[in-house]
Design an enzyme around this catalytic site. Structure first.
Site, PDB file in Angstrom:
ATOM      1  N   ASN A  16       0.875  -1.089  -0.019  1.00  0.00           N
ATOM      2  CA  ASN A  16      -0.043  -0.082  -0.072  1.00  0.00           C
ATOM      3  C   ASN A  16       0.839   1.114  -0.011  1.00  0.00           C
ATOM      4  O   ASN A  16       0.338   2.562   0.130  1.00  0.00           O
ATOM      5  CB  ASN A  16      -0.829  -0.061   1.257  1.00  0.00           C
ATOM      6  CG  ASN A  16      -0.034  -0.113   2.705  1.00  0.00           C
ATOM      7  OD1 ASN A  16       1.036   0.025   2.672  1.00  0.00           O
ATOM      8  ND2 ASN A  16      -1.069  -0.156   3.604  1.00  0.00           N
ATOM      9  N   HIS A  61       3.359   1.906   2.046  1.00  0.00           N
ATOM     10  CA  HIS A  61       3.913   2.072   3.193  1.00  0.00           C
ATOM     11  C   HIS A  61       5.715   1.964   3.397  1.00  0.00           C
ATOM     12  O   HIS A  61       6.032   0.909   2.505  1.00  0.00           O
ATOM     13  CB  HIS A  61       3.333   1.591   4.393  1.00  0.00           C
ATOM     14  CG  HIS A  61       3.587   0.002   4.683  1.00  0.00           C
ATOM     15  ND1 HIS A  61       2.953  -0.683   4.619  1.00  0.00           N
ATOM     16  CD2 HIS A  61       5.050  -0.570   5.001  1.00  0.00           C
ATOM     17  CE1 HIS A  61       3.380  -2.087   4.899  1.00  0.00           C
ATOM     18  NE2 HIS A  61       4.745  -1.998   5.057  1.00  0.00           N
ATOM     19  N   GLU A  91       1.947   4.107   7.532  1.00  0.00           N
ATOM     20  CA  GLU A  91       0.789   3.866   6.579  1.00  0.00           C
ATOM     21  C   GLU A  91       0.334   4.896   5.937  1.00  0.00           C
ATOM     22  O   GLU A  91       0.842   6.138   6.076  1.00  0.00           O
ATOM     23  CB  GLU A  91      -0.186   3.065   7.426  1.00  0.00           C
ATOM     24  CG  GLU A  91       0.078   1.994   8.325  1.00  0.00           C
ATOM     25  CD  GLU A  91       0.273   0.567   7.387  1.00  0.00           C
ATOM     26  OE1 GLU A  91       0.170   0.664   6.249  1.00  0.00           O
ATOM     27  OE2 GLU A  91       0.190  -0.486   8.121  1.00  0.00           O
TER      28      GLU A  91
END
Length: 253
Positions: free
Chosen positions: A145, A147, A152
């Site tokens: 994603n 990160h 995050e």
């Protein structure tokens, strides 16, 4: 065929496979230590850097790299796991690097997942990095994603070492290192994005087709906190090393 190109100002090296990409990163780290014997390294955990660490161990055994004066700071650690826990990042680093090279264990630092006062510990970790003179070379992996470390999507650009909540996706992906997903901690301590960007040089390793979309967004998508790795494009000295599968969605001339 090796491709070495500039993408959005970032040196990008594409190797045929993960083994050769890992060897490239190991050589970059060894070169850093060769230039400055007392280098301060920022280190990463997870499946991706294991081959790089294996290469560094072999280079150390052959006398090609000397860790005796090196200091290291790891990116992150799970909250609730002490260094003796087999799934802690301290245990990971011992198993995959520190136990096998001539590094001074007293100069290897990993956040304390069992700190009584997490906020105070995070502030101390930042001050320790500063006291060591800052990080010369920061090794990074890349999450699906986007990160970096445990920053995050949505993590602030100016974030420093802190406590974070892990997303369900990250917990699910890290479950492979535990007996079940229920055993994966839901919180962690991580260096912040600003901490990472404070390194003098950043080297990212990403391999496998599962990372190809994240790689493309990082290098050729919009820059923003919703894809933390894209913020690396604000840094002046980043090298991204990929295998061919991870580079599959890039637009290369």
């Amino acid at each position: 065929m090796i491709q070495n190109v500039q993408i959005e100002g970032i040196e990008t090296v594409v190797q045929p496979d993960a083994e050769q990409a890992s060897r490239t990163v190991a050589q970059l780290i060894a070169d850093q230590i060769g230039r400055k014997g007392d280098s301060v390294l920022g280190l990463a955990t997870g499946g991706t850097p294991v081959q790089t660490y294996r290469q560094l161990i072999e280079m150390n055994r052959r006398g090609e790299v000397d860790f005796s004066a090196v200091t290291s700071f790891n990116l992150d650690e799970y909250i609730g796991l002490d260094g003796a826990h087999p799934q802690s990042f301290r245990a990971f680093m011992n198993e995959h690097l520190f136990d096998h090279v001539n590094i001074d264990r007293a100069r290897t630092f990993v956040p304390d997942g069992c700190a009584d006062d997490v906020e105070a510990h995070c502030a101390k970790y930042e001050s320790m990095i500063d006291a060591a003179g800052g990080i010369d070379l920061q090794l990074l992996g890349l999450g699906h994603n986007g990160h970096i470390a445990f920053n995050e999507p949505g993590s602030p650009r100016d974030s420093r070492t802190r406590r974070v909540d892990l997303t369900p996706l990250t917990i699910q992906q890290n479950a492979r290192f535990f007996d079940s997903v229920d055993e994966v901690p839901c919180h962690a301590i991580t260096m912040g994005i600003a901490t990472i960007l404070g390194a003098r040089r950043i080297v990212m390793l990403a391999t496998g087709g599962g990372k190809s979309e994240a790689v493309a967004r990082m290098l050729q998508g919009p820059i923003g906190e919703d894809h933390p790795a894209s913020l690396l494009r604000h840094h002046d000295h980043v090298t991204v090393v990929l295998d061919r599968a991870a580079a599959a969605e890039l637009h290369l001339e």
